[in-house]
Design an enzyme around this catalytic site. Structure first.
Site: not given
Ligand code: SAH
Length: 257
Positions: A41, A63, A176
């Site tokens: 990742d 991503k 986040m």
């Protein structure tokens, strides 16, 4: 998808830790040494790939914000395809695979193909990043619990849990959450926590690590001033007052007053 002869399909969900490659577990190193394929990742350190054999296939499935080239569905399918065709797939994920890592979705998908899955936990940024800053997530007399919450849910809103957490005396660790800082600060203000200590750590344990320490009242302007970027961890709680720069801050205020 069909299983190739002489191939034993196997998947290891491996937590890479918060960034510093030395924060990988020994079990993680061994798994990488035995990998036929590594799917990694965005938030994993590429230095870890060196533990994998030179001939192992290494595939970036990250991503990065703004890119949507690898939907979860595609990652799931790739993982199965590689396992059936090459054998041992190490699925390297940032932090711990099960802390906002979608690890269980991958485990579930692999299980539906009867592919055995091993899980190797990693140091989650939620606890490891404050720890590296010498901010304990619990501390006798200051914090009896900690709460790890997402700032961005699937619907794009802040998690409802933040409202409850802001009312409590828990240490609140928000992942986040940087883009939602204004909203989160508003929630803490409404809970009467204007003077609660807050720290924001960008890229904890990496070369481009940055830290700002302030209070609910000041943190937004500090984050702007220091140009803090994602990935960043937000730490709300009295435990932040134990950080040396918070103590300095208090002294500065005391000398102005
Ligand atoms: N499974 C991961 C979290 C994945 S969600 C873990 O356990 O750490 C990704 C979010 O984690 C980022 O947006 C950021 O909020 C946080 N994060 C991950 N690595 C970080 C780091 N090195 N420093 C600060 N925050 C980090």
């Amino acid at each position: 998808m069909t299983q190739h002869k002489n191939i034993t399909a196997k998947i290891t969900l491996l937590g890479a830790g918060p960034g510093d490659p030395e924060l990988l577990t020994l079990k993680g190193v061994k798994a990488l040494q035995n990998a036929d394929v590594v799917l990694y990742d965005a938030l994993t350190n590429e230095a870890l790939l060196e533990y994998a054999p030179a001939e192992a296939i290494k595939v970036y499935v990250g991503k990065r914000s703004g890119e949507h080239s690898y939907p979860q569905d595609t990652i799931n399918k790739l993982m199965i395809d590689y396992a059936l065709n090459y054998g041992h797939v190490v699925r390297l994920k940032g932090g711990d695979p099960f802390v906002f890592g979608r690890g269980y979705e991958e485990l579930d998908y692999a299980t539906s193909y009867n592919i055995p899955v091993d899980v190797i936990p990693g140091i989650s940024s939620s606890i490891g990043v404050p720890g590296l800053q010498q901010i304990p997530v619990t501390h006798r007399g200051l914090s009896e619990s900690f709460w790890v919450i997402t700032g961005t849910t699937t619907s794009g809103e802040v998690s409802k849990d933040i409202y409850q957490a802001a009312q409590s005396s828990a240490t609140v660790l928000i992942l986040m959450g940087l883009k939602k800082l204004a909203k989160i600060v508003e929630i803490f203000k409404e809970a009467g926590k204007l003077n609660l200590p807050v720290a924001v750590v960008q890229n904890g344990s990496s070369a481009d690590e940055k830290l700002v320490v302030g209070t609910v009242e000041t943190i937004e302007s500090l984050v702007q001033l220091e140009l803090i970027k994602a990935p960043a961890l937000l730490i709300f709680g009295e435990v932040v007052s134990l950080h040396p720069s918070f103590k300095k801050l208090v002294k500065q205020y005391a000398s102005i007053a």
